[in-house]
Design a protein around this motif. Structure first.
Motif, PDB file in Angstrom:
ATOM      1  N   ASN A   1     -31.018 -37.354   6.841  1.00 53.86           N
ATOM      2  CA  ASN A   1     -30.124 -36.991   7.940  1.00 53.86           C
ATOM      3  C   ASN A   1     -30.856 -37.026   9.273  1.00 53.86           C
ATOM      4  O   ASN A   1     -30.249 -37.302  10.303  1.00 53.86           O
ATOM      5  CB  ASN A   1     -29.524 -35.605   7.700  1.00 53.86           C
ATOM      6  CG  ASN A   1     -28.451 -35.634   6.652  1.00 53.86           C
ATOM      7  OD1 ASN A   1     -27.644 -36.540   6.615  1.00 53.86           O
ATOM      8  ND2 ASN A   1     -28.456 -34.640   5.787  1.00 53.86           N
ATOM      9  N   TRP A   2     -32.153 -36.727   9.262  1.00 50.85           N
ATOM     10  CA  TRP A   2     -32.928 -36.805  10.502  1.00 50.85           C
ATOM     11  C   TRP A   2     -33.016 -38.240  10.999  1.00 50.85           C
ATOM     12  O   TRP A   2     -33.166 -38.483  12.195  1.00 50.85           O
ATOM     13  CB  TRP A   2     -34.319 -36.222  10.312  1.00 50.85           C
ATOM     14  CG  TRP A   2     -34.304 -34.736  10.173  1.00 50.85           C
ATOM     15  CD1 TRP A   2     -34.540 -34.015   9.054  1.00 50.85           C
ATOM     16  CD2 TRP A   2     -34.019 -33.779  11.203  1.00 50.85           C
ATOM     17  NE1 TRP A   2     -34.420 -32.683   9.317  1.00 50.85           N
ATOM     18  CE2 TRP A   2     -34.104 -32.505  10.625  1.00 50.85           C
ATOM     19  CE3 TRP A   2     -33.686 -33.888  12.553  1.00 50.85           C
ATOM     20  CZ2 TRP A   2     -33.874 -31.344  11.355  1.00 50.85           C
ATOM     21  CZ3 TRP A   2     -33.457 -32.742  13.278  1.00 50.85           C
ATOM     22  CH2 TRP A   2     -33.555 -31.489  12.680  1.00 50.85           C
ATOM     23  N   LEU A   3     -32.935 -39.212  10.102  1.00 55.22           N
ATOM     24  CA  LEU A   3     -32.918 -40.617  10.515  1.00 55.22           C
ATOM     25  C   LEU A   3     -31.559 -41.010  11.093  1.00 55.22           C
ATOM     26  O   LEU A   3     -31.472 -41.866  11.975  1.00 55.22           O
ATOM     27  CB  LEU A   3     -33.236 -41.519   9.322  1.00 55.22           C
ATOM     28  CG  LEU A   3     -34.603 -41.352   8.673  1.00 55.22           C
ATOM     29  CD1 LEU A   3     -34.701 -42.242   7.443  1.00 55.22           C
ATOM     30  CD2 LEU A   3     -35.697 -41.667   9.654  1.00 55.22           C
ATOM     31  N   ALA A   4     -30.506 -40.386  10.584  1.00 53.04           N
ATOM     32  CA  ALA A   4     -29.153 -40.736  11.026  1.00 53.04           C
ATOM     33  C   ALA A   4     -28.780 -40.079  12.354  1.00 53.04           C
ATOM     34  O   ALA A   4     -27.965 -40.628  13.103  1.00 53.04           O
ATOM     35  CB  ALA A   4     -28.145 -40.346   9.958  1.00 53.04           C
TER      36      ALA A   4
ATOM     37  N   ILE B   1     -26.091 -43.950   5.826  1.00 53.18           N
ATOM     38  CA  ILE B   1     -27.323 -43.177   5.660  1.00 53.18           C
ATOM     39  C   ILE B   1     -27.003 -41.750   5.239  1.00 53.18           C
ATOM     40  O   ILE B   1     -27.701 -41.161   4.408  1.00 53.18           O
ATOM     41  CB  ILE B   1     -28.143 -43.187   6.964  1.00 53.18           C
ATOM     42  CG1 ILE B   1     -28.616 -44.602   7.279  1.00 53.18           C
ATOM     43  CG2 ILE B   1     -29.339 -42.245   6.862  1.00 53.18           C
ATOM     44  CD1 ILE B   1     -29.236 -44.757   8.644  1.00 53.18           C
ATOM     45  N   VAL B   2     -25.941 -41.169   5.782  1.00 48.45           N
ATOM     46  CA  VAL B   2     -25.625 -39.754   5.543  1.00 48.45           C
ATOM     47  C   VAL B   2     -25.091 -39.514   4.126  1.00 48.45           C
ATOM     48  O   VAL B   2     -25.381 -38.475   3.533  1.00 48.45           O
ATOM     49  CB  VAL B   2     -24.624 -39.239   6.609  1.00 48.45           C
ATOM     50  CG1 VAL B   2     -24.049 -37.894   6.245  1.00 48.45           C
ATOM     51  CG2 VAL B   2     -25.315 -39.156   7.962  1.00 48.45           C
ATOM     52  N   ILE B   3     -24.325 -40.433   3.585  1.00 51.36           N
ATOM     53  CA  ILE B   3     -23.728 -40.210   2.259  1.00 51.36           C
ATOM     54  C   ILE B   3     -24.799 -39.997   1.184  1.00 51.36           C
ATOM     55  O   ILE B   3     -24.725 -39.024   0.436  1.00 51.36           O
ATOM     56  CB  ILE B   3     -22.746 -41.337   1.893  1.00 51.36           C
ATOM     57  CG1 ILE B   3     -21.481 -41.187   2.724  1.00 51.36           C
ATOM     58  CG2 ILE B   3     -22.404 -41.313   0.411  1.00 51.36           C
ATOM     59  CD1 ILE B   3     -20.494 -42.308   2.547  1.00 51.36           C
ATOM     60  N   PRO B   4     -25.818 -40.853   1.056  1.00 51.07           N
ATOM     61  CA  PRO B   4     -26.843 -40.571   0.041  1.00 51.07           C
ATOM     62  C   PRO B   4     -27.676 -39.336   0.377  1.00 51.07           C
ATOM     63  O   PRO B   4     -28.268 -38.730  -0.512  1.00 51.07           O
ATOM     64  CB  PRO B   4     -27.723 -41.809   0.032  1.00 51.07           C
ATOM     65  CG  PRO B   4     -26.986 -42.850   0.753  1.00 51.07           C
ATOM     66  CD  PRO B   4     -26.008 -42.172   1.634  1.00 51.07           C
ATOM     67  N   ALA B   5     -27.715 -38.947   1.631  1.00 56.99           N
ATOM     68  CA  ALA B   5     -28.506 -37.791   2.041  1.00 56.99           C
ATOM     69  C   ALA B   5     -27.885 -36.478   1.592  1.00 56.99           C
ATOM     70  O   ALA B   5     -28.485 -35.427   1.756  1.00 56.99           O
ATOM     71  CB  ALA B   5     -28.697 -37.785   3.554  1.00 56.99           C
TER      72      ALA B   5
END
Length: 74
Positions: A29-32, A16-20
């Motif tokens: 990032n808030w989802l991760a 999730i963080v890499i595409p963010a």
């Protein structure tokens, strides 16, 4: 076993963080972040090692730095 779950949670968070890191996708990032916290807790409860916890902390650091650069949203 908990260390393995912590590593898996860290990998999902990293996905999730890499595409963010792309501009205008920083909100992901808030989802991760909740997943990262769960991974850190699972890694801390593990008695076999601290690798999963450390991995989640590094992914969390990347997410927090990206959020701070984007002002918390972007």
């Amino acid at each position: 076993m908990l260390n393995l779950l912590s590593i898996l949670t860290g990998i999902i968070s990293l996905i999730i963080v890499i595409p963010a890191t792309i501009p205008l996708l920083g909100w992901a990032n808030w989802l991760a972040l909740p997943l990262i916290v769960i991974g850190v807790v699972l890694g801390q409860l593990s008695s076999s090692g601290r690798g999963g916890r450390n991995f989640c902390l590094i992914v969390g650091l990347i997410a927090v730095v990206r959020l701070s650069l984007g002002g918390g949203i972007f």
